[in-house]
Each structure stands twice: as structure tokens, then as C-alpha cells.
Design an enzyme around this catalytic site. Structure first.
Site, PDB file in Angstrom:
ATOM      1  N   GLY A  11       0.936  -1.038  -0.063  1.00 32.18           N
ATOM      2  CA  GLY A  11       0.012   0.268  -0.081  1.00 32.18           C
ATOM      3  C   GLY A  11       0.974   0.651  -0.048  1.00 32.18           C
ATOM      4  O   GLY A  11       2.276   1.034  -0.027  1.00 32.18           O
ATOM      5  N   ASP A  57      -4.527 -12.768   1.505  1.00 30.43           N
ATOM      6  CA  ASP A  57      -5.349 -11.712   2.269  1.00 30.43           C
ATOM      7  C   ASP A  57      -5.148 -12.383   3.481  1.00 30.43           C
ATOM      8  O   ASP A  57      -5.370 -13.656   4.398  1.00 30.43           O
ATOM      9  CB  ASP A  57      -6.723 -12.166   2.112  1.00 30.43           C
ATOM     10  CG  ASP A  57      -8.454 -11.145   2.726  1.00 30.43           C
ATOM     11  OD1 ASP A  57      -7.840 -10.779   3.788  1.00 30.43           O
ATOM     12  OD2 ASP A  57      -9.229 -11.594   2.697  1.00 30.43           O
ATOM     13  N   VAL A  58      -4.624 -11.437   4.721  1.00 28.65           N
ATOM     14  CA  VAL A  58      -4.817 -11.363   6.099  1.00 28.65           C
ATOM     15  C   VAL A  58      -6.042 -11.815   6.695  1.00 28.65           C
ATOM     16  O   VAL A  58      -5.918 -12.564   8.096  1.00 28.65           O
ATOM     17  CB  VAL A  58      -3.834 -10.718   7.091  1.00 28.65           C
ATOM     18  CG1 VAL A  58      -2.278 -10.433   6.069  1.00 28.65           C
ATOM     19  CG2 VAL A  58      -4.501  -9.339   7.019  1.00 28.65           C
ATOM     20  N   TYR A 146     -15.104   1.186   8.318  1.00 34.76           N
ATOM     21  CA  TYR A 146     -13.826   1.531   9.115  1.00 34.76           C
ATOM     22  C   TYR A 146     -13.420   1.566  10.355  1.00 34.76           C
ATOM     23  O   TYR A 146     -12.421   1.263  11.159  1.00 34.76           O
ATOM     24  CB  TYR A 146     -13.472   2.556   7.982  1.00 34.76           C
ATOM     25  CG  TYR A 146     -12.206   3.126   7.655  1.00 34.76           C
ATOM     26  CD1 TYR A 146     -10.689   2.634   7.599  1.00 34.76           C
ATOM     27  CD2 TYR A 146     -11.654   4.347   8.396  1.00 34.76           C
ATOM     28  CE1 TYR A 146      -9.491   2.287   6.836  1.00 34.76           C
ATOM     29  CE2 TYR A 146      -9.843   4.159   8.393  1.00 34.76           C
ATOM     30  CZ  TYR A 146      -9.394   3.779   7.740  1.00 34.76           C
ATOM     31  OH  TYR A 146      -7.487   3.977   7.671  1.00 34.76           O
TER      32      TYR A 146
END
Ligand code: UDP
Length: 327
Positions: A11, A57-58, A146
Site C-alpha cells: 500500500g 489476504d490476512v 472503517y
């Protein structure tokens, strides 16, 4: 030398952290599902023996063998449009992803660093925001996917610290910008700079009176490294207290890019926080950290990055004489 796992390492922020860790001699295992991260962000590290990119994907698995000394959890969509498009994935990476990474840290006796966010303060009623402020978040609003994921991640991190004795640190990251933001990803700086370079209208949401405090990525990463190397638990705010209105930011971007774009006002997103500014007393005192890159300088470096990506636009290639002229 340490072996460091960086989840979300492809990222924007994660890739700069990987760069710095490799540069100082650490071995880095970068895990990223490339949903909002980009392999290009870590291309410069590909050939480096001390760097590995694991595409995973963790929230589902953390495929890391052997011992590790530190686990940095930066995996999550971070731009509002990106997390609003991926609400379930965002909640999963904040909950299940955090749990898996904490378990890796526990198994290895590693230090765990959680990248939390100023969004835990929601639309703050305390200004500037101190770490002891508990926030003003709508738990069922669109942004809650989020905000609440990060709040849950903080709670899970502290529970592992208290019950399982995991060595943890929590940083609350305020708006950060710089090279490797995805062009036009919805965040204010990438939108404004790309719009300015393309000669398109700058989209100011609402009347632009809402405020943000923008931290240049190199300063932010220096803060991440200093807490990683410390024994501080936090949470600690990491951001630049140079608070500006969004309209001011638009005007600054026009100045720095030399663009003649107009400013176009558009609807304010639901629950957009009206103001945000970090109180960084704790980081200054405990880590000796504070940002040093002024906004005009940081925007200029960011403009150079975006300009190199979009040479076909009239303002897209810095000219040798003045910068980004209309010619
Ligand atoms: N914003 C804007 N125009 C844009 C993108 C963002 O006016 O094209 C505003 C947005 O409404 C918010 C601020 O800029 O008030 C910062 O937005 P961003 O998405 O970067 O991050 P946030 O702090 O909201 O998570």
C-alpha cells in the site's frame, strides 16, 4: 537485523515502511492481497534478497514460516471510497486480520504494531484530538465499517497485550500524503493534484470549510519506525498539526502545480468529519518525534510523482523552466 512482517506492505504507507526497513538492514516479509495496494509500489525491492512479497489476504491466512521479530499491521483499504466499496472486507481485515496477525506475534514473541487511525475520533467534539479523547463515531453510519473496524482492532490488540502478554504498540495515523498515493483514489491530495495536473476542476466537497491536518509520508514513516523501536504501547497520535481547511488545500494545490483549474463544489459525503487535528504532545515527549516537511514542500514532491505518471496531460511533465506551465 530483524525479520519484520508488514501486512499491507504494498500500500501507500506500507511500501514506504518496507523501503525504510530494507534500507536499514532488516529482512521484510510483505503481505498484501493487492486489493488496494499495488505490486508496483514495491517493484524497487523485488530484486532485494531481504524482501519478499507474499500475495495473501490476512483476513483468511497469514502464510509466514519461521520466526519474526516484529509484525506491522497496515492492511486495510484506507481511502473513504475504497472502504465504502469494500465494507465487509474492511471489517474483516480489522477484526479477523488483526487477530491472525496478533497470533503470529504471540507465537513468535514479536512486537506488534497496529496502524490505527484518527477516524477512531469520528467527528470530534474535542479539538485538537488527544489520545484520551474517546471519539464521536456513529456505529451504524456508512463510515463505521472503517472507524469501528479500527476501534475493534485497537480493543483486540489491547486484549492480547493484557491477557496474552503480547508486546504491542498502537499508532493513530492522521491524514498522510505523498508519492505512491494511487492517482485519483478519492483521497483529498491524490484527487486535487491529479485534477490540477489534468486541468480538470478541483472537486471540493461541501463548502470546503472542514479541516484536515496533512502529514508528509516520510515524516509519518519515521514516526512508525520510532515507535516500533521503542517499548511504548500507546495509543499515540502520529500526524502533522498544521491544520488547513479543504478549500485552503485546494488553493495550495493550485499554487504548487501552477494549474489554472477551477474549483467545483460538490456534495459533502455522509459523516465527513468537520475538523481534525492531532495533539502530538505524547509523540513529541515519548518518541522525540515531530513532522518536519512543510505542506508546500510535501505537495511539490507529490506533484512531481503524479506528473511523472501522467506525461500526456498538458501540465503533466515538469518543464525545465518554471514548473508545470500550460505550454
Ligand atoms: N475531499 C474533497 N474533495 C475530494 C476528496 C476529498 O473535498 O475530491 C474532502 C473530504 O470531504 C474530506 C477531506 O477532503 O473533508 C479529506 O478527505 P479524504 O478522503 O482524503 O480523507 P478523510 O480524512 O475524509 O478520511
Amino acid at each position: 537485523m530483524s525479520r519484520v512482517v508488514v501486512a499491507g506492505g504494498a500500500g501507500f504507507l506500507g511500501s514506504h515502511l518496507c523501503d525504510r526497513l530494507v534500507a536499514r538492514g532488516d529482512e521484510v516479509v510483505c503481505i498484501d492481497d493487492l486489493s488496494t495496494g499495488r505490486a508496483d509500489n514495491v517493484r524497487q525491492l523485488d530484486a532485494h534478497a531481504a524482501f519478499t512479497l507474499v500475495v495473501a489476504d490476512v483476513s483468511a491466512e497469514v502464510p509466514v514460516d519461521g520466526g519474526v521479530d516484529a509484525v506491522c499491521h497496515l492492511a486495510s483499504p484506507a481511502s473513504p471510497p475504497a472502504y465504502l466499496e469494500r465494507p465487509l472486507e474492511t471489517l474483516a481485515v480489522g477484526s479477523e486480520g488483526t487477530r491472525r496477525l496478533l497470533e503470529l506475534a504471540e507465537r513468535c514473541g514479536a512486537r506488534f504494531l497496529l496502524a490505527s487511525t484518527s477516524e477512531v475520533y469520528g467527528d470530534p467534539t474535542v479539538h485538537p484530538q488527544v489520545e484520551t479523547y474517546r471519539g464521536n463515531v456513529d456505529p451504524v453510519g456508512p463510515r463505521s465499517v472503517y472507524d469501528e473496524a479500527k476501534r475493534f482492532a485497537e480493543a483486540l490488540t489491547m486484549a492480547h497485550h493484557r491477557v496474552r502478554d503480547v508486546d504491542v504498540a498502537i499508532v493513530r495515523i492522521f491524514n498522510t500524503y505523498g508519492p505512491r498515493l494511487t492517482p485519483g483514489d478519492g483521497r483529498v491530495v491524490s484527487n486535487f493534484v491529479v485534477q490540477a495536473l489534468a486541468g480538470e476542476p478541483i472537486t471540493v466537497y461541501g463548502d470546503g470549510s472542514q479541516t484536515r491536518s496533512l502529514c508528509y509520508v516520510d515524516d509519518e514513516v519515521r514516526g512508525l519506525l520510532s515507535i516500533l523501536d521503542s517499548s511504548l504501547t500507546g495509543p499515540v497520535n502520529l500526524g502533522n498539526p498544521d491544520e488547513r481547511t479543504v478549500l485552503e488545500l485546494a488553493q495550495l494545490v493550485l499554487e504548487v502545480t501552477g494549474s489554472t483549474s477551477e474549483i467545483a463544489f460538490a456534495a459533502l459525503p455522509t459523516d465527513d468529519p468537520t475538523r481534525r487535528c492531532p495533539d502530538i504532545t505524547l509523540a513529541r515527549r515519548e518518541l522525540g518525534w515531530e513532522p518536519s516537511v512543510p505542506i508546500a514542500e510535501g505537495l511539490s514532491r507529490t506533484t512531481d510523482y503524479f506528473a511523472a505518471l501522467m506525461p500526456s496531460h498538458p501540465l503533466g511533465r515538469p518543464s525545465t523552466g518554471g514548473r508545470h506551465t500550460n505550454g
